[in-house]
Design a protein around this motif. Structure first.
Motif, PDB file in Angstrom:
ATOM      1  N   SER A 156      14.057   1.343  46.896  1.00 31.50           N
ATOM      2  CA  SER A 156      15.206   2.222  47.055  1.00 31.50           C
ATOM      3  C   SER A 156      14.738   3.667  47.150  1.00 31.50           C
ATOM      4  CB  SER A 156      16.129   2.052  45.845  1.00 31.50           C
ATOM      5  OG  SER A 156      16.773   3.253  45.537  1.00 31.50           O
ATOM      6  N   SER A 157      15.447   4.459  47.928  1.00 32.36           N
ATOM      7  CA  SER A 157      15.057   5.868  48.029  1.00 32.36           C
ATOM      8  C   SER A 157      16.133   6.770  47.441  1.00 32.36           C
ATOM      9  CB  SER A 157      14.806   6.229  49.492  1.00 32.36           C
ATOM     10  OG  SER A 157      15.947   5.912  50.249  1.00 32.36           O
ATOM     11  N   ARG A 158      16.903   6.199  46.490  1.00 34.21           N
ATOM     12  CA  ARG A 158      17.992   6.988  45.905  1.00 34.21           C
ATOM     13  C   ARG A 158      17.486   8.238  45.212  1.00 34.21           C
ATOM     14  NH1 ARG A 158      20.811   2.953  42.253  1.00 34.21           N
ATOM     15  NH2 ARG A 158      18.733   2.131  42.453  1.00 34.21           N
ATOM     16  N   ARG A 159      16.381   8.106  44.498  1.00 30.42           N
ATOM     17  CA  ARG A 159      15.766   9.313  43.937  1.00 30.42           C
ATOM     18  C   ARG A 159      14.246   9.115  43.928  1.00 30.42           C
ATOM     19  NH1 ARG A 159      14.748   9.574  38.130  1.00 30.42           N
ATOM     20  NH2 ARG A 159      15.166   7.568  37.166  1.00 30.42           N
ATOM     21  N   PRO A 160      13.527  10.219  44.043  1.00 36.82           N
ATOM     22  CA  PRO A 160      12.071  10.098  44.177  1.00 36.82           C
ATOM     23  C   PRO A 160      11.382   9.777  42.857  1.00 36.82           C
ATOM     24  CG  PRO A 160      12.708  12.404  44.232  1.00 36.82           C
ATOM     25  CD  PRO A 160      13.983  11.603  44.146  1.00 36.82           C
ATOM     26  N   HIS A 161      11.494   8.540  42.423  1.00 32.33           N
ATOM     27  CA  HIS A 161      10.871   8.121  41.179  1.00 32.33           C
ATOM     28  C   HIS A 161       9.942   6.946  41.467  1.00 32.33           C
ATOM     29  CE1 HIS A 161      10.329   6.920  37.011  1.00 32.33           C
ATOM     30  NE2 HIS A 161      10.738   5.717  37.326  1.00 32.33           N
ATOM     31  N   ASN A 162       8.734   7.006  40.929  1.00 36.68           N
ATOM     32  CA  ASN A 162       7.772   5.925  41.146  1.00 36.68           C
ATOM     33  C   ASN A 162       6.776   5.961  39.983  1.00 36.68           C
ATOM     34  OD1 ASN A 162       5.397   4.504  41.958  1.00 36.68           O
ATOM     35  ND2 ASN A 162       6.138   4.546  44.062  1.00 36.68           N
ATOM     36  N   VAL A 163       6.975   5.043  39.025  1.00 38.30           N
ATOM     37  CA  VAL A 163       6.157   5.071  37.803  1.00 38.30           C
ATOM     38  C   VAL A 163       4.684   4.762  38.087  1.00 38.30           C
ATOM     39  CG1 VAL A 163       6.608   2.658  37.141  1.00 38.30           C
ATOM     40  CG2 VAL A 163       6.110   4.359  35.365  1.00 38.30           C
ATOM     41  N   ILE A 164       4.415   4.039  39.173  1.00 41.07           N
ATOM     42  CA  ILE A 164       3.004   3.759  39.504  1.00 41.07           C
ATOM     43  C   ILE A 164       2.310   5.068  39.892  1.00 41.07           C
ATOM     44  CG2 ILE A 164       1.414   2.426  40.949  1.00 41.07           C
ATOM     45  CD1 ILE A 164       3.831   0.555  41.592  1.00 41.07           C
ATOM     46  N   LEU A 186      15.588  18.723  42.842  1.00 44.72           N
ATOM     47  CA  LEU A 186      14.898  17.559  43.420  1.00 44.72           C
ATOM     48  C   LEU A 186      13.834  17.038  42.450  1.00 44.72           C
ATOM     49  CD1 LEU A 186      14.056  15.817  45.947  1.00 44.72           C
ATOM     50  CD2 LEU A 186      12.564  17.737  46.581  1.00 44.72           C
ATOM     51  N   ILE A 187      13.138  17.962  41.784  1.00 41.62           N
ATOM     52  CA  ILE A 187      12.101  17.588  40.808  1.00 41.62           C
ATOM     53  C   ILE A 187      12.794  17.311  39.471  1.00 41.62           C
ATOM     54  CG2 ILE A 187       9.978  18.303  39.642  1.00 41.62           C
ATOM     55  CD1 ILE A 187       9.519  20.272  41.986  1.00 41.62           C
ATOM     56  N   VAL A 232       5.120  14.185  37.834  1.00 43.69           N
ATOM     57  CA  VAL A 232       6.452  14.066  38.448  1.00 43.69           C
ATOM     58  C   VAL A 232       6.447  14.630  39.870  1.00 43.69           C
ATOM     59  CG1 VAL A 232       8.870  14.778  38.296  1.00 43.69           C
ATOM     60  CG2 VAL A 232       7.669  14.073  36.228  1.00 43.69           C
ATOM     61  N   THR A 233       5.763  15.760  40.072  1.00 48.33           N
ATOM     62  CA  THR A 233       5.754  16.320  41.431  1.00 48.33           C
ATOM     63  C   THR A 233       4.933  15.436  42.383  1.00 48.33           C
ATOM     64  OG1 THR A 233       3.980  17.849  40.800  1.00 48.33           O
ATOM     65  CG2 THR A 233       6.216  18.726  40.830  1.00 48.33           C
ATOM     66  N   THR A 234       3.985  14.698  41.831  1.00 46.45           N
ATOM     67  CA  THR A 234       3.268  13.735  42.671  1.00 46.45           C
ATOM     68  C   THR A 234       4.244  12.661  43.174  1.00 46.45           C
ATOM     69  OG1 THR A 234       1.094  14.058  41.670  1.00 46.45           O
ATOM     70  CG2 THR A 234       1.528  11.883  42.600  1.00 46.45           C
ATOM     71  N   GLU A 235       5.126  12.199  42.295  1.00 47.44           N
ATOM     72  CA  GLU A 235       6.146  11.219  42.725  1.00 47.44           C
ATOM     73  C   GLU A 235       6.968  11.801  43.875  1.00 47.44           C
ATOM     74  OE1 GLU A 235       8.389   9.210  39.461  1.00 47.44           O
ATOM     75  OE2 GLU A 235       7.307  10.622  38.194  1.00 47.44           O
ATOM     76  N   VAL A 236       7.386  13.055  43.726  1.00 48.02           N
ATOM     77  CA  VAL A 236       8.244  13.676  44.746  1.00 48.02           C
ATOM     78  C   VAL A 236       7.449  13.918  46.029  1.00 48.02           C
ATOM     79  CG1 VAL A 236       9.779  15.608  45.263  1.00 48.02           C
ATOM     80  CG2 VAL A 236       9.602  14.770  42.918  1.00 48.02           C
ATOM     81  N   PHE A 237       6.191  14.322  45.875  1.00 50.08           N
ATOM     82  CA  PHE A 237       5.350  14.585  47.045  1.00 50.08           C
ATOM     83  C   PHE A 237       5.271  13.351  47.947  1.00 50.08           C
ATOM     84  CE2 PHE A 237       1.066  14.526  49.022  1.00 50.08           C
ATOM     85  CZ  PHE A 237       1.184  15.645  49.823  1.00 50.08           C
ATOM     86  N   VAL A 281       0.030  23.123  48.408  1.00 48.31           N
ATOM     87  CA  VAL A 281      -1.148  22.921  47.543  1.00 48.31           C
ATOM     88  C   VAL A 281      -1.342  21.432  47.238  1.00 48.31           C
ATOM     89  CG1 VAL A 281      -1.288  25.222  46.501  1.00 48.31           C
ATOM     90  CG2 VAL A 281       0.061  23.461  45.362  1.00 48.31           C
ATOM     91  N   MET A 282      -0.236  20.702  47.145  1.00 46.53           N
ATOM     92  CA  MET A 282      -0.375  19.260  46.884  1.00 46.53           C
ATOM     93  C   MET A 282      -0.925  18.553  48.117  1.00 46.53           C
ATOM     94  SD  MET A 282       2.606  18.318  44.240  1.00 46.53           S
ATOM     95  CE  MET A 282       1.610  17.013  43.598  1.00 46.53           C
ATOM     96  N   LYS A 283      -0.482  18.989  49.273  1.00 45.34           N
ATOM     97  CA  LYS A 283      -0.986  18.400  50.524  1.00 45.34           C
ATOM     98  C   LYS A 283      -2.494  18.652  50.639  1.00 45.34           C
ATOM     99  CE  LYS A 283      -0.278  19.110  55.455  1.00 45.34           C
ATOM    100  NZ  LYS A 283      -0.534  20.388  56.037  1.00 45.34           N
ATOM    101  N   ARG A 284      -2.894  19.842  50.244  1.00 39.30           N
ATOM    102  CA  ARG A 284      -4.315  20.172  50.310  1.00 39.30           C
ATOM    103  C   ARG A 284      -5.102  19.340  49.296  1.00 39.30           C
ATOM    104  NH1 ARG A 284      -6.177  26.421  50.169  1.00 39.30           N
ATOM    105  NH2 ARG A 284      -8.408  26.060  50.333  1.00 39.30           N
ATOM    106  N   PHE A 285      -4.566  19.185  48.088  1.00 35.75           N
ATOM    107  CA  PHE A 285      -5.277  18.395  47.077  1.00 35.75           C
ATOM    108  C   PHE A 285      -5.364  16.916  47.496  1.00 35.75           C
ATOM    109  CE2 PHE A 285      -4.742  15.436  43.475  1.00 35.75           C
ATOM    110  CZ  PHE A 285      -6.063  15.460  43.056  1.00 35.75           C
ATOM    111  N   TYR A 286      -4.227  16.330  47.865  1.00 32.33           N
ATOM    112  CA  TYR A 286      -4.251  14.901  48.213  1.00 32.33           C
ATOM    113  C   TYR A 286      -4.863  14.648  49.597  1.00 32.33           C
ATOM    114  CZ  TYR A 286      -1.708  13.409  44.078  1.00 32.33           C
ATOM    115  OH  TYR A 286      -1.359  13.120  42.777  1.00 32.33           O
ATOM    116  N   ASN A 287      -5.052  15.741  50.354  1.00 32.54           N
ATOM    117  CA  ASN A 287      -5.682  15.644  51.669  1.00 32.54           C
ATOM    118  C   ASN A 287      -4.936  14.648  52.571  1.00 32.54           C
ATOM    119  OD1 ASN A 287      -7.567  16.249  53.638  1.00 32.54           O
ATOM    120  ND2 ASN A 287      -8.985  14.652  52.986  1.00 32.54           N
TER     121      ASN A 287
END
Ligand SMILES: [Zn+2]
Length: 255
Positions: free
Chosen positions: A145-153, A206-207, A221-226, A243-249
């Motif tokens: 589901s994409s109801r909210r950007p949550h992903n515990v993994i 959003l966060i 949490v911001t990784t989940e949203v990213f 900055v997250m795009k640069r870190f996660y490449n």
């Protein structure tokens, strides 16, 4: 021996064939995989096989852990690493999966030498040089589901990335250059302060508010949203997204 971060050509030699049955599972539980270009999808598939084969997996609390659960968890965990050339998740020693939120001991230092102890319900945990613990029903209810950007993994494995700089998760993952690290601290500190003010004033964002608990939770949490709402993050928090795009490449907006 199977290393996730050997060159792609060598991974082809060490990995077993990708199980056909995983395709249907991933179409339901890891929709992003179908949007990856063929080369990156192959990279993900081999990383998943290496990851599942090189860790200890255990179902807890009566949970019957099957390959479909492993494939789902591995797909999301390995998504984090697609842009890395080093094995930043190599210190994870095992993955434990409960059927649903589980009760765990809780200690909280409240000052003056006082520690409150009790139990709390958890959907996930990440231990330094130890296991990642996950609740399957939380995974299940959000990966489809994409109801909210949550992903515990993504959340718990992001904490593992954070641990790469030492036992205390501080919201600063391993960053290659000093210049990049300075930029990371400056942008994420400002975003963290801004988010705290948003929630203090009674607004929402959003966060999720849980990101205001600490810099470590902010990163997780911001990784989940990213990954789960990349377009919205780029629009609403452009500097943080960059900055997250640069870190996660990698750029999850384009697969
Ligand atoms: Zn956390």
């Amino acid at each position: 021996m199977c290393s996730l971060f050997e060159p792609f050509q060598r991974r082809r030699l060490v990995a077993r064939p990708f199980p056909e049955s995983w395709n249907a599972v991933l179409e339901r539980n890891a929709l992003f995989r179908s949007r990856l270009d063929p080369a990156r999808r192959t990279l993900l598939d081999h990383a998943m096989l290496c990851f599942t084969d090189s860790h200890t997996w255990e179902g807890c609390g009566g949970f019957s852990l099957r390959e479909e659960h492993q494939a789902t968890i591995a797909a999301h965990a390995m998504r984090l690493t697609l842009g890395f050339s080093e094995d930043y998740l190599g210190d994870v020693d095992s993955i434990l999966v409960y059927p649903s939120a589980y009760e765990a001991p809780h200690r909280q230092h409240i000052g003056s030498g006082v520690v409150m102890e009790g139990h709390s319900q958890r959907i996930g945990e990440s231990w330094y040089h130890g296991p990642v613990i996950l609740a399957w029903d939380d995974i299940q209810s959000h990966v489809q589901s994409s109801r909210r950007p949550h992903n515990v993994i993504l959340h718990e494995f992001a904490h593992q990335l954070d641990f790469r700089n030492g036992r205390d998760a501080d919201g600063i993952p391993p960053i290659e250059t000093n210049e990049q690290a300075d930029e990371w601290v400056s942008v994420t500190d400002a975003a963290y302060d801004q988010l705290c003010k948003i929630y203090e004033s009674g607004r929402t964002d959003l966060i999720d508010e849980y990101a205001t608990v600490s810099k470590a939770e902010f990163f997780a949490v911001t990784t989940e949203v990213f990954f789960e709402a990349s377009g919205l993050l780029a629009k609403q928090w452009p500097e943080l997204f960059q900055v997250m795009k640069r870190f996660y490449n990698q750029d999850p907006r384009i697969g």
